[in-house]
Scaffold this motif. Structure first.
Motif, PDB file in Angstrom:
ATOM      1  N   ASP A 165      -4.205  -0.015   5.678  1.00 14.27           N
ATOM      2  CA  ASP A 165      -5.491  -0.977   5.424  1.00 14.27           C
ATOM      3  C   ASP A 165      -5.891  -1.393   4.080  1.00 14.27           C
ATOM      4  O   ASP A 165      -6.003  -0.530   2.972  1.00 14.27           O
ATOM      5  CB  ASP A 165      -6.624   0.205   5.690  1.00 14.27           C
ATOM      6  N   LYS A 190     -11.027   7.942   7.581  1.00 15.38           N
ATOM      7  CA  LYS A 190      -9.552   7.926   7.922  1.00 15.38           C
ATOM      8  C   LYS A 190      -8.931   9.189   7.866  1.00 15.38           C
ATOM      9  O   LYS A 190      -8.025   9.558   8.776  1.00 15.38           O
ATOM     10  CB  LYS A 190      -8.698   7.044   6.889  1.00 15.38           C
ATOM     11  N   ARG A 221      -5.619  -1.205  14.190  1.00  6.83           N
ATOM     12  CA  ARG A 221      -6.688  -0.119  13.753  1.00  6.83           C
ATOM     13  C   ARG A 221      -7.572   0.293  15.003  1.00  6.83           C
ATOM     14  O   ARG A 221      -8.257   1.074  14.755  1.00  6.83           O
ATOM     15  CB  ARG A 221      -7.493  -1.081  12.664  1.00  6.83           C
ATOM     16  N   GLN A 259       0.870  -1.134   0.047  1.00  9.97           N
ATOM     17  CA  GLN A 259      -0.041  -0.003   0.031  1.00  9.97           C
ATOM     18  C   GLN A 259       0.893   1.275  -0.058  1.00  9.97           C
ATOM     19  O   GLN A 259       2.045   1.281   0.870  1.00  9.97           O
ATOM     20  CB  GLN A 259      -0.825   0.093   1.400  1.00  9.97           C
ATOM     21  N   ALA A 285     -13.266   3.461   6.799  1.00 15.70           N
ATOM     22  CA  ALA A 285     -12.787   3.885   5.265  1.00 15.70           C
ATOM     23  C   ALA A 285     -13.099   5.270   5.040  1.00 15.70           C
ATOM     24  O   ALA A 285     -12.472   6.135   4.599  1.00 15.70           O
ATOM     25  CB  ALA A 285     -13.621   3.003   4.185  1.00 15.70           C
ATOM     26  N   ASP A 340      -7.224 -10.146   6.811  1.00 19.15           N
ATOM     27  CA  ASP A 340      -6.547  -9.138   7.562  1.00 19.15           C
ATOM     28  C   ASP A 340      -5.385  -9.915   8.213  1.00 19.15           C
ATOM     29  O   ASP A 340      -5.821 -11.206   8.718  1.00 19.15           O
ATOM     30  CB  ASP A 340      -7.305  -8.119   8.480  1.00 19.15           C
ATOM     31  N   LYS A 397     -12.644  -2.411   9.694  1.00 20.44           N
ATOM     32  CA  LYS A 397     -11.965  -2.338   8.401  1.00 20.44           C
ATOM     33  C   LYS A 397     -12.472  -1.636   7.141  1.00 20.44           C
ATOM     34  O   LYS A 397     -11.916  -0.767   6.797  1.00 20.44           O
ATOM     35  CB  LYS A 397     -11.481  -3.690   8.156  1.00 20.44           C
ATOM     36  N   GLU A 398     -13.777  -2.057   7.240  1.00 22.73           N
ATOM     37  CA  GLU A 398     -14.518  -0.904   6.243  1.00 22.73           C
ATOM     38  C   GLU A 398     -15.294  -0.041   6.778  1.00 22.73           C
ATOM     39  O   GLU A 398     -15.492   1.064   6.190  1.00 22.73           O
ATOM     40  CB  GLU A 398     -15.693  -2.267   5.351  1.00 22.73           C
ATOM     41  N   VAL A 399     -15.767  -0.033   8.287  1.00 20.77           N
ATOM     42  CA  VAL A 399     -16.551   1.239   8.489  1.00 20.77           C
ATOM     43  C   VAL A 399     -15.635   2.532   8.580  1.00 20.77           C
ATOM     44  O   VAL A 399     -16.242   3.589   8.501  1.00 20.77           O
ATOM     45  CB  VAL A 399     -16.897   0.796   9.938  1.00 20.77           C
ATOM     46  N   ASN A 450      -6.742  -5.272   1.686  1.00 21.77           N
ATOM     47  CA  ASN A 450      -7.261  -6.594   1.792  1.00 21.77           C
ATOM     48  C   ASN A 450      -6.309  -7.674   1.676  1.00 21.77           C
ATOM     49  O   ASN A 450      -5.553  -7.572   0.774  1.00 21.77           O
ATOM     50  CB  ASN A 450      -8.165  -6.834   0.727  1.00 21.77           C
ATOM     51  N   TYR A 482     -14.275 -12.775   1.537  1.00 20.87           N
ATOM     52  CA  TYR A 482     -13.898 -11.584   0.647  1.00 20.87           C
ATOM     53  C   TYR A 482     -13.152 -10.795   0.974  1.00 20.87           C
ATOM     54  O   TYR A 482     -12.799  -9.855   0.361  1.00 20.87           O
ATOM     55  CB  TYR A 482     -15.447 -11.073   0.122  1.00 20.87           C
ATOM     56  N   LEU A 483     -12.879 -10.760   2.526  1.00 22.86           N
ATOM     57  CA  LEU A 483     -11.913  -9.684   2.928  1.00 22.86           C
ATOM     58  C   LEU A 483     -11.050 -10.411   3.943  1.00 22.86           C
ATOM     59  O   LEU A 483     -11.609 -11.352   4.540  1.00 22.86           O
ATOM     60  CB  LEU A 483     -12.578  -8.794   3.598  1.00 22.86           C
TER      61      LEU A 483
END
Length: 310
Positions: free
Chosen positions: A220, A211, A79, A32, A208, A71, A204-206, A222, A68-69
């Motif tokens: 962060d 940040k 996090r 990343q 996004a 970590d 993780k998605e909440v 996948n 699908y995800l």
């Protein structure tokens, strides 16, 4: 150094091959781009053994689960840290995770297995040694900006309820120690320290969209290999499917209309047959009336002749 985006993937692979010292064919690589000064690119790189990941995904699929995800546990725990700089020590029954978070980036991550049968007191020397090792490792590579004494030590897991042992974690070194607060609201008395990995995954998605406003970890991505990601249909295929559905619906509508029209035609033909029968009956009646008229005209002529004679 700063490179065009199309050259960056190959450059990352080359650098990973040089730094890791393990054949890349045995690894899954994830990276990343992080914020950095102008003229350079800062890359956060993670390498996972293929055998481990393949076995995990295979087990999940046999259990009827299609991930699908994914970590890494330390990155999920990181996090949950809302402090800009912190040292986190998470002690679970059979594992130890140490994370040094600096400038919202997990700079040092250490995951160690612990014997389950040993008590927390027995494991304390190992925990203290690993904390010191992680700090020394960070400071050796950041001599211009070592970890200050004001950077807090955050504890979680089994250490969260053992405040009497906090002072023993640092030895002669002094820094503030506190329980890692939960970044999520929970019922009173909920032992969030035991579920940091779960909370990190939930965030993780909440997070996004938050940040830039909240000092959570910048890292962060996948960690599920692309080969296992659910296949995304290309736009052309989606358009084709949509057009096909519309075509099928149109054909169905035409078929229904055709059936309806055919039924209407049959009804009209039946009505036409009845009308034709009525016309034939009327024609016969007209013929009969014409015959009667002819007979009446003959009778009238006879009467007139008789009248003339009289």
């Amino acid at each position: 150094p700063e490179l065009p985006k199309d050259l960056l993937p190959e450059a990352v692979k080359r650098e990973a091959s040089r730094v890791l010292g393990v054949p890349l064919a045995e690894l899954y690589l994830f990276w990343q781009v992080l914020p950095s000064s102008k003229g350079e690119i800062l890359i956060y790189l993670v390498a996972l053994p293929r055998n481990t990941v393949d076995s995990l995904v295979s087990t999940l699929r046999k259990a009827g689960l299609n991930p699908y995800l994914m970590d890494l546990k330390p990155l999920a725990i990181a996090r949950t840290i809302t402090a800009l700089n912190a040292i986190l020590v998470d002690v679970q029954p059979c594992s130890l995770d140490i994370i040094i978070m600096m400038d919202r980036i997990p700079q040092v991550v250490r995951s160690i297995s612990l014997p389950r049968e040993a008590s927390l007191e027995d494991r304390l020397p190992v925990i203290r040694e690993e904390i010191g090792r992680a700090i020394v490792f960070y400071n050796s590579s950041h001599m211009d900006k070592p970890i200050g004494a004001d950077v807090p030590l955050l504890v979680s897991g089994e250490l969260a309820q053992r405040e009497d042992m906090w002072s023993l974690l640092l030895g002669e070194r002094k820094r503030p120690v506190q329980v890692l607060p939960s970044p999520m609201e929970a019922a009173e008395g909920f032992p969030h320290s035991q579920y940091l990995t779960n909370i990190g995954l939930a965030l993780k998605e909440v997070l996004a969209a938050e940040k830039e406003a909240v000092p959570y970890s910048l890292v962060d991505f996948n960690a599920l290999p692309e080969v296992y990601l659910p296949r995304r249909r290309p736009l052309s295929e989606i358009i084709y499917i949509g057009v096909s559905i519309i075509g099928i619906a149109l054909i169905a509508w035409l078929a229904v209309s055709n059936v309806t029209t055919s039924g209407r035609i049959r009804d009209l033909r039946s009505e036409l047959a009845d009308i034709n029968l009525n016309i034939a009956a009327v024609d016969q009646e007209i013929v009969n009336l014409n015959r009667e008229i002819s007979e009446l005209q003959s009778w009238i002529s006879l009467v007139q002749s008789h009248n003339n004679t009289l």
